[in-house]
Design an enzyme around this catalytic site. Structure first.
Site, PDB file in Angstrom:
ATOM      1  N   ARG A 131       0.814  -1.212   0.000  1.00  0.00           N
ATOM      2  CA  ARG A 131       0.000   0.000   0.000  1.00  0.00           C
ATOM      3  C   ARG A 131       0.849   1.265   0.000  1.00  0.00           C
ATOM      4  O   ARG A 131       2.014   1.244   0.393  1.00  0.00           O
ATOM      5  CB  ARG A 131      -0.932   0.016   1.195  1.00  0.00           C
ATOM      6  CG  ARG A 131      -0.330  -0.497   2.489  1.00  0.00           C
ATOM      7  CD  ARG A 131      -1.314  -0.310   3.641  1.00  0.00           C
ATOM      8  NE  ARG A 131      -1.881  -1.569   4.089  1.00  0.00           N
ATOM      9  CZ  ARG A 131      -2.611  -1.684   5.211  1.00  0.00           C
ATOM     10  NH1 ARG A 131      -2.857  -0.644   5.977  1.00  0.00           N
ATOM     11  NH2 ARG A 131      -3.098  -2.863   5.552  1.00  0.00           N
ATOM     12  N   ASP A 157      -0.029   5.291   1.433  1.00  0.00           N
ATOM     13  CA  ASP A 157      -1.064   5.984   2.189  1.00  0.00           C
ATOM     14  C   ASP A 157      -1.752   7.073   1.386  1.00  0.00           C
ATOM     15  O   ASP A 157      -1.257   7.491   0.339  1.00  0.00           O
ATOM     16  CB  ASP A 157      -0.435   6.626   3.432  1.00  0.00           C
ATOM     17  CG  ASP A 157      -0.075   5.579   4.455  1.00  0.00           C
ATOM     18  OD1 ASP A 157      -0.704   4.517   4.463  1.00  0.00           O
ATOM     19  OD2 ASP A 157       0.861   5.830   5.245  1.00  0.00           O
ATOM     20  N   ARG A 207       8.263   8.657   6.435  1.00  0.00           N
ATOM     21  CA  ARG A 207       7.820   9.980   6.893  1.00  0.00           C
ATOM     22  C   ARG A 207       8.301  10.276   8.316  1.00  0.00           C
ATOM     23  O   ARG A 207       8.541  11.440   8.664  1.00  0.00           O
ATOM     24  CB  ARG A 207       6.301  10.090   6.778  1.00  0.00           C
ATOM     25  CG  ARG A 207       5.852  10.103   5.308  1.00  0.00           C
ATOM     26  CD  ARG A 207       4.379   9.831   5.134  1.00  0.00           C
ATOM     27  NE  ARG A 207       3.560  10.786   5.850  1.00  0.00           N
ATOM     28  CZ  ARG A 207       2.237  10.699   5.972  1.00  0.00           C
ATOM     29  NH1 ARG A 207       1.591   9.668   5.426  1.00  0.00           N
ATOM     30  NH2 ARG A 207       1.565  11.599   6.634  1.00  0.00           N
TER      31      ARG A 207
END
Lengths: 266, 266
Positions: free
Chosen positions: A54, A56, A203
């Site tokens: 995935r 985000d 991040r």
């Protein structure tokens, strides 16, 4: 008889709730699934699309990979054109390859490469607001480069994983961690290549790195964070808008790091 | 006592119905007017914002200029910060200058410079879909460069003006007309500098130029278009998404072309 297609794609993540399919949300996987099934005249059972993993909500891709099994034998070039003509303008298929039926877009991943772009202007550039994050404080790139060395190798990234991760272990190996200043764009650009990344890991790492660069953390704070195994001490998660999944590596593709992540680490 | 401020700004035109104020529409002028009045605590009569001219819906700016009279004497730097902190992220004030009360953002314009970006990829790049147009046909840049010479100088651009123009005359002077291929971005980039541009004129000119480049028009078709004075023969108006108002020149700023457009030409 079905034909397996590997597709490599770019997307602007701004208007997607991430890659992974979710009911009633606009996702890349959901959009792709709908279109692939339409092209195949809605077969039963429906065609499933398998992504490399995935991304985000708001995260971009320059080289996300997926595979699906198609009931008709369509030339790669025609599949590329067909998909691009039906997809919305924020997704672009870059490459279509027919692959053998034992290729798996998720299970065969040997590594991923991410890019993170931070605009250093005092005010937001209107043309980059969707495609960068922003860091307004002075940055010492030498400090960041010292800190980046602490990321290389196998480490327990428990301090760098957001809650909600379903990984069996937080141990990952980073092969490359780089940073440079793009003078023309006035951006701080990070690049990471590793065998796998945890939920929000890039991040959170970038948040720590810019704090080191701006002097609000010790230059070797990453070593301390490995030890404390405490997500709250890494604090900041920088915005999705600056993050790009640049490349997905498959087994054997990179001779220096050919092996996929052991199953129990995924 | 009022203080006149000249502001230079960039904006992403995608989500605006153009620069000029219109009731019930999101425009740059309308957005600016609201914010300037808010900063001045809503004086009566309200502060008016005067732009150098309009840009159409979807057209971008790298250096649009406007002026307004403010009731308080605020330092340029603080006005810059104040405006940027209140404006939405698709507008950025680049520069604030206090100017004398006889400066006028519209009447004192001596020239404008526009940029036009055309992506040459077969498929739309998701990150550039808002910021370029697209041209999929092979282009002979040498032909375009020959055609660009026909644009230089004073001409009657009646064939290059969209209906709805309120200009008193269609005569304009073009000082510079350039084109290059940006290999890295795979873009065809046009630049025009002239004493004034009519409604949709750049977008119609670029449409003619790419058709010349792709061989569907004679290389000197622009000379014919000057003579026929017939907009329908220029056909194509290329999309707003590729167009940028790059710079507004004011009287005396460019020593080679210091004079403003005569009043009857505006």
């Amino acid at each position: 008889m079905v034909y397996r297609y590997k597709i490599t794609m770019a997307y602007d993540g701004t208007d997607f709730y991430g890659f992974q399919r979710q009911p009633h949300k606009r996702t890349v996987e959901g959009t792709l699934t709908k279109i692939v099934n339409k092209m195949a005249k809605n077969p039963d059972p429906a065609i499933k699309v398998y992504g490399s993993g995935r991304t985000d909500a708001g995260v971009h891709a320059l080289g996300q990979v997926a595979h699906f099994d198609f009931p008709f034998d369509i030339a790669e070039k025609n599949m590329l054109r067909g998909l691009n003509s039906m997809l919305p303008l924020d997704v672009q298929i870059l490459k279509v390859e027919k692959v053998s039926s034992d290729f798996h877009a998720r299970y065969d991943v040997s590594g991923k490469r991410y890019l993170y772009r931070m605009d250093m202007g005092e005010f937001r550039n209107p043309f980059k607001r969707r495609y960068t994050a922003q860091w307004r404080f002075p940055v010492d790139i030498d400090k960041i480069n010292i800190a980046l060395k602490d990321l290389i190798g196998e480490h327990d990234f428990t301090s760098f994983v957001a809650s909600g991760s379903s990984a069996r272990t937080n141990v990952r190996t980073i092969y490359e961690a780089k940073c440079h200043i793009d003078e023309k764009e006035n951006e701080l650009v990070f690049e990471f290549y590793g065998n796998g990344f945890l939920y929000n890991m890039v991040r959170i790492m970038v948040g720590v790195l810019v704090e080191i660069g701006s002097g609000s953390r010790d230059v070797h704070d990453i070593q301390r964070l490995y030890k404390v195994k405490d997500r709250t001490q890494a604090r900041r998660t920088v915005p999705a808008s600056g993050l790009y999944l640049k490349h997905v590596y498959y087994e054997g593709e990179d001779p220096e790091h050919p092996t996929k992540l052991p199953h129990h680490q995924r």
